[in-house]
Enzyme design. Structure first.
Site, short mmCIF file in Angstrom:
data_model
loop_
_atom_site.label_atom_id
_atom_site.label_comp_id
_atom_site.label_asym_id
_atom_site.label_seq_id
_atom_site.Cartn_x
_atom_site.Cartn_y
_atom_site.Cartn_z
N ASP A 268 60.91 58.37 30.48
CA ASP A 268 61.45 57.95 29.06
C ASP A 268 60.58 57.10 28.45
O ASP A 268 60.89 56.50 27.43
CB ASP A 268 62.94 57.32 29.29
CG ASP A 268 62.84 56.09 30.21
OD1 ASP A 268 61.51 55.65 30.90
OD2 ASP A 268 63.92 55.67 30.71
N GLU A 358 34.98 44.55 34.84
CA GLU A 358 34.30 46.13 35.35
C GLU A 358 33.86 47.10 34.11
O GLU A 358 32.77 47.64 34.26
CB GLU A 358 35.42 46.90 35.98
CG GLU A 358 35.84 46.14 37.30
CD GLU A 358 34.69 45.64 38.12
OE1 GLU A 358 33.70 46.50 38.28
OE2 GLU A 358 35.03 44.54 38.86
N GLU A 381 26.02 39.94 36.40
CA GLU A 381 27.53 39.66 36.76
C GLU A 381 27.94 38.52 35.81
O GLU A 381 29.34 38.58 35.55
CB GLU A 381 27.28 39.05 38.22
CG GLU A 381 27.55 40.09 39.43
CD GLU A 381 29.01 40.74 39.23
OE1 GLU A 381 29.67 40.28 38.83
OE2 GLU A 381 28.78 42.06 39.47
N GLU A 392 40.42 38.48 28.03
CA GLU A 392 41.68 37.80 28.24
C GLU A 392 42.03 36.73 26.93
O GLU A 392 43.12 36.75 26.69
CB GLU A 392 41.47 36.88 29.51
CG GLU A 392 42.61 36.46 30.14
CD GLU A 392 42.47 35.80 31.35
OE1 GLU A 392 42.74 36.56 32.43
OE2 GLU A 392 42.16 34.48 31.51
N GLU A 406 42.51 34.43 38.72
CA GLU A 406 43.47 33.36 39.37
C GLU A 406 44.87 33.93 39.57
O GLU A 406 45.45 33.55 40.40
CB GLU A 406 43.57 32.05 38.11
CG GLU A 406 44.27 32.56 36.86
CD GLU A 406 43.30 33.26 35.63
OE1 GLU A 406 43.96 33.55 34.78
OE2 GLU A 406 42.36 33.62 36.26
N HIS A 448 26.54 37.26 42.76
CA HIS A 448 27.87 36.85 42.43
C HIS A 448 28.07 35.41 42.62
O HIS A 448 29.07 34.87 42.20
CB HIS A 448 29.00 37.73 43.30
CG HIS A 448 29.01 38.92 43.36
ND1 HIS A 448 28.39 39.82 44.04
CD2 HIS A 448 29.93 39.57 42.55
CE1 HIS A 448 28.75 41.09 43.69
NE2 HIS A 448 29.76 41.00 42.73
#
Length: 572
Positions: A268, A358, A381, A392, A406, A448
């Site tokens: 639905d 990503e 990175e 975000e 987080e 990283h």
């Protein structure tokens, strides 16, 4: 006329009195006294002359390397070849405006001392690469490996520096081969010396972040789906070439996952928590789908970029990849994202900033294509973290923009903290506390970890701040907003950065980008410089002329490095 030439100080220390040294040299040329129009061919000839390139060298324009931006600049990309063989990572970019040569930058070399013969076969080179990959996994046998010689690049001969041994400054004729071990999710490019069979460099192609999107993490969101005649599936046809999200059914190799992947479906088009917040964490797929939509929207609306490659290519998510996998990946060979369900460190790895991170690896692949090792890998990175934070902030500003992962971490506060990298044991100062030697094999030279330096630079550039760094330097940075900082980074990444860009280059290129956008005397340019100073990257010039030192130091030089013909100049 302004002519700047510089190379990494760490490498230079090995070059003293070595006439055969052949490290790539970084160059940035801004020619203010060329007023007349100039053709591409004339610009190339001029640049060859300026760089001292003999007839044995050739600058070849890269396929798809011609682009014009919104400021009216045309950018052309060239690779350097020597006697018909490509010099790896020698990447030159030439910038025009109104048919006038404005500047050029990149990496080059103007002399080659290398054995141009081959003593081993391609098959021997592949065996050497296989043996090295097995050693990487601490395994004594190849029985558990499924090797595939070339996934998306044919083997070729190239000239390459030995990055496994910084003391070796010579170029080597190498076989460049792809090697894939599907079961172990290892895919690397190897450079095998064509005479000795030794591995002189290897670069991972599976790029990932250990980190951090009814959704499970972002509450109720509107998602675009497709009705297939009986059900709704997670396929959005309204953005570029489309966004598709699949169930990889816990298959443990990427090519296999693509083969068996199936649609998530709903009868639905109301994807409720009662249906998908289950033991299999299916609601994580809703985060992946919405997150990819928001990432597409961010790059399209803020930077005019249509999908990761700028060409509107389809974006694919594969959720439930492998079993209990604490990782997420961008995989260049498939131009797709793969997300694990988490296990010890994380919940399912589909938080919004991870999705942005990503996909941003794809943006980098199709722009700067930064080598995933050492300083260039750390910048790679960091760019992904920067874009994850920007996505975000764009789509969910109520979240904690400067924390990475987080929402997913099962212990602690976050995977990375751009406002305070040290809280996650990452450096906020170049070569400072928590810094990893870029020449080490750990984490491909700390990609990283050392990313914390540029992460913090971007935070300070956006928000401003003052303090004292690990060098004891007091700093004050006037923030210019995230939008302006992001515009500078995007232009630097897509226009100026090349495969081998290090932190010093990144400073130069972000200053150039800020100058293009806001003017040489703008607050934005000053803040870019101040923010780099705050994280310990501040010298405008690193110079080595290659000539015998005459003991003369330019009168305006304020600081000297521990080498006779290397100096820095504060051009603020």
């Amino acid at each position: 006329m302004k002519f700047i030439r510089y190379v990494c100080i760490a490498i230079l220390l090995f070059l003293t009195n070595d006439v055969l040294a052949q490290c790539l040299k970084s160059v940035y040329i801004a020619d203010e006294d060329i007023k007349s129009e100039i053709t591409d061919a004339e610009a190339v000839r001029y640049l060859q002359q300026r760089l001292g390139l003999t007839e044995a060298f050739e600058l070849r324009e890269q396929e798809g390397g011609d682009a014009t931006d919104g400021l009216g600049f045309t950018h052309k990309r060239y690779s350097l070849w020597f006697n018909g063989i490509k010099v790896e990572y020698a990447d030159i970019r030439i910038h025009f405006r109104n048919n006038r040569l404005i500047s050029a930058n990149g990496e080059y070399i103007n002399h080659v001392y290398a054995d141009m013969s081959t003593s081993i076969s391609l098959e021997d080179a592949l065996l050497s690469a296989q043996a090295f990959m097995v050693k990487m996994m601490n395994n004594d046998t190849t029985d558990d490996y499924k090797f595939q010689k070339s996934v998306y690049r044919l083997p070729e001969l190239v000239l390459c520096n030995n990055r496994m041994s910084p003391e070796d400054t010579l170029l080597h004729l190498c076989y460049k081969v792809d090697l894939l071990a599907e079961k172990q999710m290892l895919h690397e490019v190897f450079y095998i010396d064509a005479n000795t069979g030794a591995v002189v460099n290897h670069i991972p192609l599976i790029l990932h972040a250990d980190g951090t999107a009814e959704t499970r993490y972002s509450g109720n969101r509107t998602i675009s789906t497709t009705y297939n005649g009986s059900n709704y599936v997670l396929r959005d046809s309204t953005r570029g070439g489309g966004i598709e999200t699949f169930d990889a059914q816990h298959v443990a190799n990427m090519f296999g996952a693509v083969t068996v992947a199936v649609d998530f479906s709903d009868n639905d088009n109301h994807w409720t928590a009662s249906e998908y917040h289950n033991a299999n964490k299916d609601d994580g797929a809703l985060d992946a789908h919405w997150g990819a939509m928001m990432t597409y929207d961010y790059f399209k609306n803020k930077h005019g970029r249509d999908s990761y490659d700028g060409l509107g290519s389809k974006m694919r998510n594969y959720v439930h990849f492998n079993t209990n996998l604490d990782n997420a990946y961008w995989y260049p060979a498939l131009n797709a994202m793969f997300y694990g369900d988490g296990n010890i460190k994380f919940d399912i790895l589909t938080a919004l900033d991870v999705i942005g991170h990503e996909i941003a690896h794809g943006v980098c692949q199709y722009s700067a294509n930064l080598v995933y090792r050492g300083e260039s890998g750390a910048i790679n990175e960091s760019l992904s973290d920067i874009w994850g934070a920007c996505v975000e902030n764009y789509a969910a500003p109520e979240k904690q923009t400067w924390l990475i992962g987080e929402e997913m971490v099962l212990s602690g506060t976050a995977l990375r903290d751009m406002s305070n990298p040290k809280s996650c044991e990452h450096p906020d100062t170049y070569a400072g506390v928590h810094w990893i030697n870029p020449s080490s094999q750990y984490d491909n030279g700390g990609v990283h970890i050392n990313s914390g330096v540029m992460n913090h630079w971007f935070y300070l550039l956006s928000e401003g701040g003052s303090g004292t760094n690990d060098n004891g330097w007091n700093y004050t940075v006037a923030g210019i907003t995230m939008d302006k900082a992001a515009s500078i980074v995007y232009r630097a990444e897509t226009v100026y950065m090349t495969q081998n860009t290090d932190f010093t280059n990144a400073r130069e290129y972000t200053i150039a980008a800020a100058s293009d956008l806001y003017g040489n005397s703008s607050q934005e340019v000053q803040s870019v410089k101040d923010a780099w100073y705050a994280v310990g990257v501040w010298a405008d010039l690193y110079v080595r002329d290659g000539d015998t030192d005459d003991g003369t130091v330019p009168s305006n030089v304020q600081y000297m490095w521990n080498s006779p013909d290397i100096w820095t100049e504060d051009a603020n």
